[in-house]
Scaffold this active site. Structure first.
Site, PDB file in Angstrom:
ATOM      1  N   LYS A  87     -21.959  -6.223 -37.483  1.00  0.00           N
ATOM      2  CA  LYS A  87     -23.368  -6.176 -37.216  1.00  0.00           C
ATOM      3  C   LYS A  87     -24.121  -5.141 -38.094  1.00  0.00           C
ATOM      4  O   LYS A  87     -23.518  -3.961 -37.693  1.00  0.00           O
ATOM      5  CB  LYS A  87     -23.474  -6.129 -35.833  1.00  0.00           C
ATOM      6  CG  LYS A  87     -24.842  -6.918 -35.198  1.00  0.00           C
ATOM      7  CD  LYS A  87     -24.656  -6.778 -33.505  1.00  0.00           C
ATOM      8  CE  LYS A  87     -26.023  -7.300 -32.876  1.00  0.00           C
ATOM      9  NZ  LYS A  87     -26.157  -7.053 -31.463  1.00  0.00           N
TER      10      LYS A  87
HETATM   11  O1  G3P Z   1     -27.703  -7.502 -28.601  1.00  0.00           O
HETATM   12  C1  G3P Z   1     -29.104  -7.098 -29.078  1.00  0.00           C
HETATM   13  C2  G3P Z   1     -30.073  -7.702 -28.091  1.00  0.00           C
HETATM   14  O2  G3P Z   1     -29.787  -8.987 -27.589  1.00  0.00           O
HETATM   15  C3  G3P Z   1     -30.730  -6.646 -27.189  1.00  0.00           C
HETATM   16  O3  G3P Z   1     -31.275  -7.190 -26.147  1.00  0.00           O
HETATM   17  O4  G3P Z   1     -32.387  -6.762 -23.821  1.00  0.00           O
HETATM   18  O5  G3P Z   1     -31.485  -5.015 -25.237  1.00  0.00           O
HETATM   19  O6  G3P Z   1     -33.605  -6.244 -25.750  1.00  0.00           O
HETATM   20  P1  G3P Z   1     -32.177  -6.399 -25.391  1.00  0.00           P
END
Ligand code: G3P
Length: 217
Positions: A87
């Site tokens: 990633k």
């Molecule tokens: O893994 C990346 C993403 O899904 C993060 O989500 O909830 O931290 O905005 P969030």
């Protein structure tokens, strides 16, 4: 649409995997830190543990921002298991790294995508996945789902092979809308996946069936 779980929590990963519908896992540095994982060896071991639970793509995120170090990190991640996807953030050095990984047979997930332009660059560089962050766009009053629709249209029109991996999912409705929009993958917290099961008419209907079943037991 493939279902990934967006966590580094092994118990939640096991629970989702036991449902039989899990296709992969995404992690990020914040999710790893939340699990209290410290040090390179512990990080590598944690990714190995995840690979041992789930037979699907596992995203492992680099924590450097220069090309050379990203390549070193990514090579080490890729050596853990064939299912590891490196990633990489959508920055200039990240695009160079994605192109290098792509040319060298290492699959990538380009993260922190908030615009169609960023996704186009990542696809051109050969990213396996792009991760538009829906919830974080919604948080600032933009329409995260609109970006998924836009990416679907552009990728289909241009014939890009890169898969659209909808991320930053906050609710079961996000998942349903991603399916409608034609996302290839949705990476979700466990609660949002389990939330898809819920309906009050299912609960009351089942209670009635079980009650009536006693009449002929
Ligand atoms: O893994 C990346 C993403 O899904 C993060 O989500 O909830 O931290 O905005 P969030």
């Amino acid at each position: 649409m493939k279902f990934f779980i967006d966590t580094a929590n092994l118990a939640q990963i096991k629970e989702a995997n036991d449902l039989g519908i899990l296709d992969g896992v995404t992690t990020n540095p914040s999710l790893m830190a939340k699990e209290g994982i410290k040090g390179n060896d512990a990080v590598m071991q944690h990714y190995k543990d995840i690979c041992n639970i789930v037979d699907g793509d596992i995203s492992a995120e680099v924590v450097s921002t220069d090309f050379e170090t990203m390549i070193e990190e990514g090579k080490k991640f890729a050596a853990i298991h064939k299912n590891i996807v490196v990633k990489v953030p959508i920055i200039k050095e990240g695009i160079k790294a994605i192109k290098w990984f792509s040319d060298n047979g290492i699959r990538t997930n380009c993260t922190l995508i908030f615009s169609a332009g960023q996704a186009i660059l990542a696809a051109k560089a050969g990213a396996t996945y792009v991760s538009p962050f829906l919830g974080r766009l919604d948080d600032i009053g933009s329409d995260g789902m609109e970006l998924v629709h836009q990416l679907r249209q552009i990728f289909d029109m241009q014939g890009y092979k890169t898969e659209i991996l909808a991320a930053s999912i906050r609710s079961p409705l996000h998942i349903i809308k991603c399916a409608e929009a034609g996302a290839d993958v949705c990476t979700c917290p466990l609660d949002s996946i389990l939330g898809l099961l819920k309906h009050p008419l299912t609960d009351s209907g089942l209670a009635k069936f079980l009650e009536d079943a006693k009449k002929f037991a």
